[in-house]
Scaffold this motif. Structure first.
Motif, short mmCIF file in Angstrom:
data_model
loop_
_atom_site.label_atom_id
_atom_site.label_comp_id
_atom_site.label_asym_id
_atom_site.label_seq_id
_atom_site.Cartn_x
_atom_site.Cartn_y
_atom_site.Cartn_z
N GLN A 1 0.83 -1.21 0.00
CA GLN A 1 0.00 0.00 0.00
C GLN A 1 0.85 1.26 0.00
O GLN A 1 0.55 2.24 -0.70
CB GLN A 1 -0.94 -0.04 1.20
N ALA A 2 1.95 1.24 0.77
CA ALA A 2 2.83 2.40 0.83
C ALA A 2 3.50 2.66 -0.52
O ALA A 2 3.65 3.82 -0.95
CB ALA A 2 3.88 2.20 1.92
N SER A 3 3.91 1.59 -1.20
CA SER A 3 4.56 1.75 -2.50
C SER A 3 3.57 2.27 -3.54
O SER A 3 3.95 3.06 -4.42
CB SER A 3 5.17 0.42 -2.95
N ARG A 4 2.35 1.82 -3.47
CA ARG A 4 1.32 2.35 -4.37
C ARG A 4 1.14 3.84 -4.14
O ARG A 4 1.08 4.63 -5.08
CB ARG A 4 -0.02 1.63 -4.14
N ARG A 5 1.05 4.22 -2.86
CA ARG A 5 0.77 5.61 -2.51
C ARG A 5 1.95 6.52 -2.85
O ARG A 5 1.76 7.62 -3.37
CB ARG A 5 0.45 5.69 -1.01
N GLN A 6 3.16 6.06 -2.57
CA GLN A 6 4.33 6.91 -2.75
C GLN A 6 4.84 6.93 -4.19
O GLN A 6 5.26 7.99 -4.68
CB GLN A 6 5.46 6.47 -1.81
N TYR A 7 4.80 5.78 -4.85
CA TYR A 7 5.40 5.68 -6.18
C TYR A 7 4.39 5.46 -7.31
O TYR A 7 4.78 5.42 -8.48
CB TYR A 7 6.42 4.54 -6.21
N GLY A 8 3.12 5.29 -6.97
CA GLY A 8 2.11 5.07 -8.00
C GLY A 8 2.19 3.71 -8.66
O GLY A 8 1.76 3.54 -9.80
N SER B 1 -5.96 -2.55 -6.80
CA SER B 1 -6.49 -1.84 -5.64
C SER B 1 -5.52 -1.99 -4.48
O SER B 1 -4.86 -3.02 -4.35
CB SER B 1 -7.86 -2.40 -5.25
N PRO B 2 -5.43 -0.96 -3.61
CA PRO B 2 -4.56 -1.10 -2.43
C PRO B 2 -5.06 -2.12 -1.42
O PRO B 2 -4.26 -2.67 -0.66
CB PRO B 2 -4.55 0.31 -1.83
#
Length: 323
Positions: A158-165, A240-241
């Motif tokens: 989830q953090a990688s999705r949020r930070q790096y897209g 999805s996250p």
């Protein structure tokens, strides 16, 4: 949330790194992708690459530069192993997944699937267990260390999705079994342990087989080839996250499981329960309505899966005997 598969098709020529490709899960995913025509699958044995070695993992990713990563690597075991070695189960799994995901980010891997476990959910979660029950209650003490490591993996996705897209996802399978399983007499999961126990009891002519606990806890079992199909399906149909459950939507008592295994193996003696041994979580059934709504469903019934698994065990028993 969920995206159309047309937006994110998997190219059969993509470099796909499967961490843990020699294990039961990774091996099934490798076979599934190979059967579908993927031509650039990458794997490394634990002797070739220690995933706990951060420098080595980063070097491997720099060399390979995968397009897709499937993390099926983990230190795994049954209730006895989890309860006996919690420090190793926590430390090893944290190191493995952190190194893989950090290295994947370092080379801009856009597609990653992280595989967790249904033990991430609270011990007394409402049944069947929905994905949003995560972090709403206390964990089962016998495998809490492993569960915490896997929860951390979900958070890193989830953090990688949020930070790096990134288009990274995580999936939580229920109890798995099938070809390539661990049949160790002490450190395996319940179904392969029962297969080995009943098989050896039949050969020895034992009059009874003793099973741990009361036999009343209920468990759900997914054939590993069904999971492999689900992994490919999710990579092409889910973005999805939020983690997503993968199971069969039905469960069985451990006692009933033992009786099916005994019948499959051909053991005709008595089955006794050792009430001094722990039961673990009383019930663990996943709600699979979200993945079913996307269009996926398991194909292999439990009895058929156990029959296939026993056939594999018999074919490989000589090499498993010392393990």
């Amino acid at each position: 949330m969920s995206q159309s598969s047309a937006l994110y098709p998997l190219d059969h020529k993509s470099t796909v790194y499967i961490a843990g490709h020699r294990g039961m899960v990774g091996g099934a995913i490798w076979r599934e992708l190979s059967n579908r025509g993927f031509t650039n699958l990458i794997g490394a044995t634990s002797q070739e690459l220690d995933l706990r070695n951060r420098e080595a993992v980063f070097g491997f990713f720099q060399d390979v530069k995968p397009d897709v990563v499937i993390d099926a690597a983990a230190r795994v075991g049954g209730i006895l192993a989890n309860n006996s070695y919690p420090a190793e189960f926590l430390s090893d799994n944290l190191q493995i997944q952190v190194n893989i995901m950090d290295a994947a980010n370092s080379v801009d891997v856009d597609r990653l699937l992280f595989l967790g476990s249904s033990c991430i959910y609270p011990k007394f979660a409402e049944q069947p267990i929905k994905e949003d029950s995560l972090l709403t209650g206390a964990l089962e003490p016998t495998n809490d260390a492993y569960a915490i490591a896997k929860i951390a993996g979900i958070m890193q996705v989830q953090a990688s999705r949020r930070q790096y897209g990134r288009h990274w996802i995580s999936a939580m399978p229920t109890n798995l079994y099938g070809p390539g399983d661990n049949f160790h007499p002490d450190n395996s999961h319940v179904l392969p342990a029962l297969i080995r126990r009943f098989h050896e009891a039949k050969l020895a002519g034992d009059s009874e087989v003793v099973m741990w606990g009361t036999g009343t806890p209920r468990r759900e079992f997914l054939y590993v080839e069904d999971l492999a199909r689900a992994c490919v399906f999710l990579l092409e149909n889910y973005d999805s996250p939020e983690t997503i459950n993968v199971g069969v939507g039905d469960d069985i008592s451990i006692r009933e499981l033992g009786e099916i295994v005994a019948a499959t193996v051909g053991y005709t003696g008595k089955i006794e329960q050792d009430l001094s041994k722990p039961d673990g979580t009383p019930r663990k059934l996943l709600d699979i309505s979200r993945i079913k709504a996307l269009g996926w469903a398991p194909e292999i019934e439990l009895e058929e899966g156990i029959r296939r698994t026993y056939q594999w065990f018999q074919a490989h028993n000589s090499e498993l005997r010392a393990k």
